[in-house]
Motif scaffolding. Structure first.
Motif, PDB file in Angstrom:
ATOM      1  N   SER A 105       0.871  -1.188  -0.214  1.00 33.67           N
ATOM      2  CA  SER A 105       0.000   0.044   0.129  1.00 33.67           C
ATOM      3  C   SER A 105       0.812   1.302  -0.156  1.00 33.67           C
ATOM      4  O   SER A 105       0.345   2.411  -0.403  1.00 33.67           O
ATOM      5  CB  SER A 105      -0.969   0.088   1.278  1.00 33.67           C
ATOM      6  OG  SER A 105      -0.129   0.152   2.528  1.00 33.67           O
ATOM      7  N   ALA A 106       2.112   1.497   0.187  1.00 34.74           N
ATOM      8  CA  ALA A 106       3.102   2.219   0.434  1.00 34.74           C
ATOM      9  C   ALA A 106       3.460   2.696  -1.087  1.00 34.74           C
ATOM     10  O   ALA A 106       4.570   2.855  -1.211  1.00 34.74           O
ATOM     11  CB  ALA A 106       4.114   2.331   1.345  1.00 34.74           C
ATOM     12  N   ARG A 107       2.634   2.713  -1.965  1.00 38.75           N
ATOM     13  CA  ARG A 107       3.016   3.372  -3.388  1.00 38.75           C
ATOM     14  C   ARG A 107       2.385   4.717  -3.671  1.00 38.75           C
ATOM     15  O   ARG A 107       1.336   4.915  -3.156  1.00 38.75           O
ATOM     16  CB  ARG A 107       2.495   2.317  -4.440  1.00 38.75           C
ATOM     17  CG  ARG A 107       3.418   0.788  -4.401  1.00 38.75           C
ATOM     18  CD  ARG A 107       2.906   0.175  -5.466  1.00 38.75           C
ATOM     19  NE  ARG A 107       3.427  -1.093  -5.281  1.00 38.75           N
ATOM     20  CZ  ARG A 107       4.475  -1.586  -6.319  1.00 38.75           C
ATOM     21  NH1 ARG A 107       4.681  -0.740  -7.298  1.00 38.75           N
ATOM     22  NH2 ARG A 107       4.968  -2.736  -6.339  1.00 38.75           N
ATOM     23  N   GLU A 108       3.111   5.477  -4.597  1.00 40.28           N
ATOM     24  CA  GLU A 108       2.918   6.759  -4.817  1.00 40.28           C
ATOM     25  C   GLU A 108       1.649   6.440  -6.177  1.00 40.28           C
ATOM     26  O   GLU A 108       2.230   5.579  -7.112  1.00 40.28           O
ATOM     27  CB  GLU A 108       3.874   7.575  -5.299  1.00 40.28           C
ATOM     28  CG  GLU A 108       4.119   8.819  -4.698  1.00 40.28           C
ATOM     29  CD  GLU A 108       5.390   9.502  -5.025  1.00 40.28           C
ATOM     30  OE1 GLU A 108       6.355   8.916  -5.962  1.00 40.28           O
ATOM     31  OE2 GLU A 108       5.660  10.610  -4.535  1.00 40.28           O
ATOM     32  N   ILE A 109       0.704   7.306  -6.197  1.00 42.90           N
ATOM     33  CA  ILE A 109      -0.203   7.141  -7.285  1.00 42.90           C
ATOM     34  C   ILE A 109      -0.157   8.467  -7.838  1.00 42.90           C
ATOM     35  O   ILE A 109      -0.714   9.696  -7.148  1.00 42.90           O
ATOM     36  CB  ILE A 109      -1.631   6.817  -7.170  1.00 42.90           C
ATOM     37  CG1 ILE A 109      -1.419   5.272  -6.620  1.00 42.90           C
ATOM     38  CG2 ILE A 109      -2.474   6.637  -8.349  1.00 42.90           C
ATOM     39  CD1 ILE A 109      -2.678   4.688  -6.214  1.00 42.90           C
ATOM     40  N   LEU A 110       0.228   8.541  -9.393  1.00 42.78           N
ATOM     41  CA  LEU A 110       0.369   9.899  -9.936  1.00 42.78           C
ATOM     42  C   LEU A 110      -0.430   9.849 -11.167  1.00 42.78           C
ATOM     43  O   LEU A 110      -0.478   8.678 -11.798  1.00 42.78           O
ATOM     44  CB  LEU A 110       1.519  10.100 -10.294  1.00 42.78           C
ATOM     45  CG  LEU A 110       2.700  10.488  -9.302  1.00 42.78           C
ATOM     46  CD1 LEU A 110       4.143  10.314  -9.667  1.00 42.78           C
ATOM     47  CD2 LEU A 110       2.176  11.476  -8.397  1.00 42.78           C
ATOM     48  N   VAL A 111      -1.151  10.880 -11.779  1.00 41.76           N
ATOM     49  CA  VAL A 111      -2.386  10.928 -12.753  1.00 41.76           C
ATOM     50  C   VAL A 111      -1.429  11.937 -13.803  1.00 41.76           C
ATOM     51  O   VAL A 111      -1.112  13.215 -13.541  1.00 41.76           O
ATOM     52  CB  VAL A 111      -3.567  11.392 -12.596  1.00 41.76           C
ATOM     53  CG1 VAL A 111      -4.264  11.491 -13.698  1.00 41.76           C
ATOM     54  CG2 VAL A 111      -4.356  10.203 -11.460  1.00 41.76           C
ATOM     55  N   ARG A 112      -1.500  11.474 -14.849  1.00 41.29           N
ATOM     56  CA  ARG A 112      -0.948  12.087 -16.091  1.00 41.29           C
ATOM     57  C   ARG A 112      -2.041  12.293 -16.991  1.00 41.29           C
ATOM     58  O   ARG A 112      -2.417  11.167 -17.632  1.00 41.29           O
ATOM     59  CB  ARG A 112       0.445  11.432 -16.676  1.00 41.29           C
ATOM     60  CG  ARG A 112       0.647  12.537 -17.943  1.00 41.29           C
ATOM     61  CD  ARG A 112       2.039  11.705 -18.535  1.00 41.29           C
ATOM     62  NE  ARG A 112       3.282  11.603 -17.704  1.00 41.29           N
ATOM     63  CZ  ARG A 112       3.960  10.342 -17.657  1.00 41.29           C
ATOM     64  NH1 ARG A 112       3.611   9.678 -18.373  1.00 41.29           N
ATOM     65  NH2 ARG A 112       4.898  10.398 -16.841  1.00 41.29           N
ATOM     66  N   GLY A 113      -2.644  13.445 -17.284  1.00 37.91           N
ATOM     67  CA  GLY A 113      -3.655  13.767 -18.222  1.00 37.91           C
ATOM     68  C   GLY A 113      -3.452  14.544 -19.327  1.00 37.91           C
ATOM     69  O   GLY A 113      -2.601  15.606 -18.993  1.00 37.91           O
ATOM     70  N   THR A 135      -5.078   6.313  -1.126  1.00 37.21           N
ATOM     71  CA  THR A 135      -5.467   7.488  -0.048  1.00 37.21           C
ATOM     72  C   THR A 135      -5.280   8.966  -0.618  1.00 37.21           C
ATOM     73  O   THR A 135      -5.643   9.807  -0.121  1.00 37.21           O
ATOM     74  CB  THR A 135      -4.862   7.148   1.022  1.00 37.21           C
ATOM     75  OG1 THR A 135      -3.378   6.778   1.015  1.00 37.21           O
ATOM     76  CG2 THR A 135      -5.233   5.825   1.692  1.00 37.21           C
ATOM     77  N   SER A 136      -4.168   8.908  -1.338  1.00 36.29           N
ATOM     78  CA  SER A 136      -3.840  10.222  -2.008  1.00 36.29           C
ATOM     79  C   SER A 136      -3.197  10.218  -3.659  1.00 36.29           C
ATOM     80  O   SER A 136      -2.590   9.099  -3.852  1.00 36.29           O
ATOM     81  CB  SER A 136      -2.711  10.865  -0.956  1.00 36.29           C
ATOM     82  OG  SER A 136      -1.444  10.325  -1.302  1.00 36.29           O
ATOM     83  N   VAL A 137      -3.565  10.988  -4.365  1.00 33.11           N
ATOM     84  CA  VAL A 137      -3.315  10.991  -5.906  1.00 33.11           C
ATOM     85  C   VAL A 137      -2.778  12.339  -6.224  1.00 33.11           C
ATOM     86  O   VAL A 137      -3.285  13.317  -5.779  1.00 33.11           O
ATOM     87  CB  VAL A 137      -4.766  10.764  -6.426  1.00 33.11           C
ATOM     88  CG1 VAL A 137      -4.076  10.630  -8.069  1.00 33.11           C
ATOM     89  CG2 VAL A 137      -5.268   9.261  -6.271  1.00 33.11           C
ATOM     90  N   GLY A 138      -1.609  12.136  -6.657  1.00 36.59           N
ATOM     91  CA  GLY A 138      -0.889  13.387  -7.386  1.00 36.59           C
ATOM     92  C   GLY A 138      -1.143  13.602  -8.693  1.00 36.59           C
ATOM     93  O   GLY A 138      -1.521  12.681  -9.388  1.00 36.59           O
ATOM     94  N   LEU A 139      -1.087  14.781  -9.313  1.00 39.68           N
ATOM     95  CA  LEU A 139      -1.227  15.243 -10.642  1.00 39.68           C
ATOM     96  C   LEU A 139       0.050  15.482 -11.280  1.00 39.68           C
ATOM     97  O   LEU A 139       1.005  16.420 -10.553  1.00 39.68           O
ATOM     98  CB  LEU A 139      -2.184  16.287 -10.932  1.00 39.68           C
ATOM     99  CG  LEU A 139      -3.618  16.078 -10.319  1.00 39.68           C
ATOM    100  CD1 LEU A 139      -4.523  17.085 -10.246  1.00 39.68           C
ATOM    101  CD2 LEU A 139      -4.293  14.794 -11.326  1.00 39.68           C
TER     102      LEU A 139
END
Length: 148
Positions: A105-113, A135-139
């Motif tokens: 679960s200690a993974r970073e989630i990033l969204v590239r749109g 739990t948190s999402v970065g852009l």
């Protein structure tokens, strides 16, 4: 034989208990009201973004990032480390991210749109990522060009 003016044969004691049933009913009604209104409060948030450059996200080098990309056609791609996926549906993205987060679960989630993709497409993606357990999402953005 007791006389007419004497103590009655059956005497009732005063009741010293509080009837809490109406309070429980009120509490359950309030609970239902809060459960219904809470999601409505978090649906839309008014944000006035500053017109400035943002600092890059500081990431841990030992934590592998999950990057979910949306291209201009609305297709989703999953990038984990050096692995890139084929185009996938929103449901497949949620399933894959859920599997990955259940393992670690200690993974970073990033969204590239893509800048030409509709705003709603990115919002639906972020909602699915939240449903998958993020739990948190970065852009991911690009710095504005300084050309005039």
């Amino acid at each position: 034989m007791r006389g007419m003016g004497m103590m009655p044969a059956h005497r009732r004691k005063p009741m010293s208990e509080i009837n809490v049933v109406p309070y429980i009913d009120v509490m359950l009604v309030l609970l239902v009201i809060f459960m219904v209104t809470a999601p409505m409060l978090t649906q839309g948030v008014k944000v006035d973004l500053p017109e400035t450059m943002s600092d890059p996200i500081q990431s841990d080098k030992d934590v592998e990032s999950i990057i979910v990309s949306v291209d201009s056609n609305g297709a989703y791609f999953l990038e984990i480390g050096d692995e890139n996926s084929d185009p996938m549906s929103l449901g497949e993205v949620r399933t894959q991210v859920s599997k990955i987060l259940s393992e670690r679960s200690a993974r970073e989630i990033l969204v590239r749109g893509d800048e030409h993709v509709e705003y709603g497409t990115v919002v639906r993606l972020m909602a699915e990522l939240q449903g998958a357990g993020a739990t948190s999402v970065g852009l991911i953005t690009e710095a504005p060009s300084t050309e005039n």
